[in-house]
Design an enzyme around this catalytic site. Sequence first.
Site, PDB file in Angstrom:
ATOM      1  N   GLY A  52      40.197  19.424 -23.653  1.00 42.78           N
ATOM      2  CA  GLY A  52      39.776  18.975 -22.416  1.00 42.78           C
ATOM      3  C   GLY A  52      41.102  19.247 -21.724  1.00 42.78           C
ATOM      4  N   PRO A  72      43.728  22.712 -24.527  1.00 45.46           N
ATOM      5  CG  PRO A  72      45.701  23.316 -23.839  1.00 45.46           C
ATOM      6  CD  PRO A  72      44.272  23.676 -23.502  1.00 45.46           C
ATOM      7  CB  CYS A  73      44.357  18.708 -21.782  1.00 41.79           C
ATOM      8  SG  CYS A  73      43.143  20.031 -20.770  1.00 41.79           S
ATOM      9  NE  ARG A  74      40.275  14.874 -23.522  1.00 45.20           N
ATOM     10  CZ  ARG A  74      40.243  14.167 -22.933  1.00 45.20           C
ATOM     11  NH1 ARG A  74      41.088  12.160 -22.899  1.00 45.20           N
ATOM     12  NH2 ARG A  74      39.749  13.305 -21.464  1.00 45.20           N
ATOM     13  CB  THR A  75      46.802  19.007 -28.602  1.00 47.31           C
ATOM     14  OG1 THR A  75      45.489  20.734 -27.864  1.00 47.31           O
ATOM     15  CG2 THR A  75      47.147  20.521 -30.089  1.00 47.31           C
TER      16      THR A  75
END
Lengths: 120, 251
Positions: free
Chosen positions: A120, B183-186
Amino acid sequence: MSDNAESLTETQKDEPSTPQQPTEDSGTADEKKKIDVLLKAVGDTPIMKTKKWSVEKGRTVQSLSQFISRFLKMEANEQLFIYVNQSFSPSPDQEVGVLFECFGSDGKLVLHYCKSQAWG
Amino acid sequence: MVVGVGDGVRGTHREMSSCFLDEETFCQCCQLFLQHSHSLCDGWSWQQVKGSEEGYLRKTTLGTGRTRCNQDQQGTSSDQHQERTFSLSFHDDDDDDDGAVCCIQEESSSVVQYEYHILYSCSYQTPVLYFRASTLEGRSLCLEEVWDSVHPNYRQRLQHRPWDTITQQEHPLLGQSFFVLHPCRTEEFMKPVLKAALEEHRQVNYIVTWLSVVGPVVGLDVPLSYCTQVPEPPHTPSSSPQPPALGTKPG
């Protein structure tokens, strides 16, 4: 589901000092069909009350992941990840028996698990 | 753990920075990753962008995916492993001239050609996985087909919010349309692993750990040997993008 004979079988060991005794240890002629798995939570992931499980070698990581997810009553927006060697997430299709051969020690396979929204 | 103000700050500084990846470490991890790939013939290569210091890892492979049949497949199919729920001859006899309409809702398992790119994102300070997918006839999969091709282990999470997971974007270096795994919550799944490693004074190869998590979602297998055979990069003391701590340098 956790006590279902078809799914993971809970081992009776809760004393850490007792050496691991897989349930099939008496049958030396037969290859042991199950391996002992120790599940450890990572980060803020809830800790499972029962950490030691006897798992069939042919069980996949995905199957184990589903089991843990249900056990933890995870939400639909959460994903469970399982790690070997505290650093590597095996393929969901990987069999735990293979992981045990590669990463098992002291008669057990230690797997870390972590839940996350992941994307997300 | 408080050792002293300087060390305490340094510890925090290192902990914060260890959850992210700087570009130099990215390149080092990629090179070490590549060495093992070569030894396995796993197919990865490093692509340098012309006239730039930027580069990325690339691999093409054949896998399976859920695709919708279309007018390309009339009669025999070149996908040898294709399974269909009903015969194509129905549609061969169809005298409907609208060639685009052909069992729209039906999907089957087909051989799909995947091309994976691992790029570094400066804004997220993480690697990002871009990929293309096409049938053997050269037709690009549409977004819905890619979503349907996600490994069942991740399907529920994807279906919860597909637009947050995989979408199409312009490739930052090539300018072409690629699918991308967001990739925001990688950091969410990397942080616990990196933190544990830091606390136990061991390092991990960020790319190996990261790819082992994201790869299987989109059909990319990372063999187990990467876990034990790829070294971690040399410790880079001051490569963190964070401002330097109070005059102390780690390492």
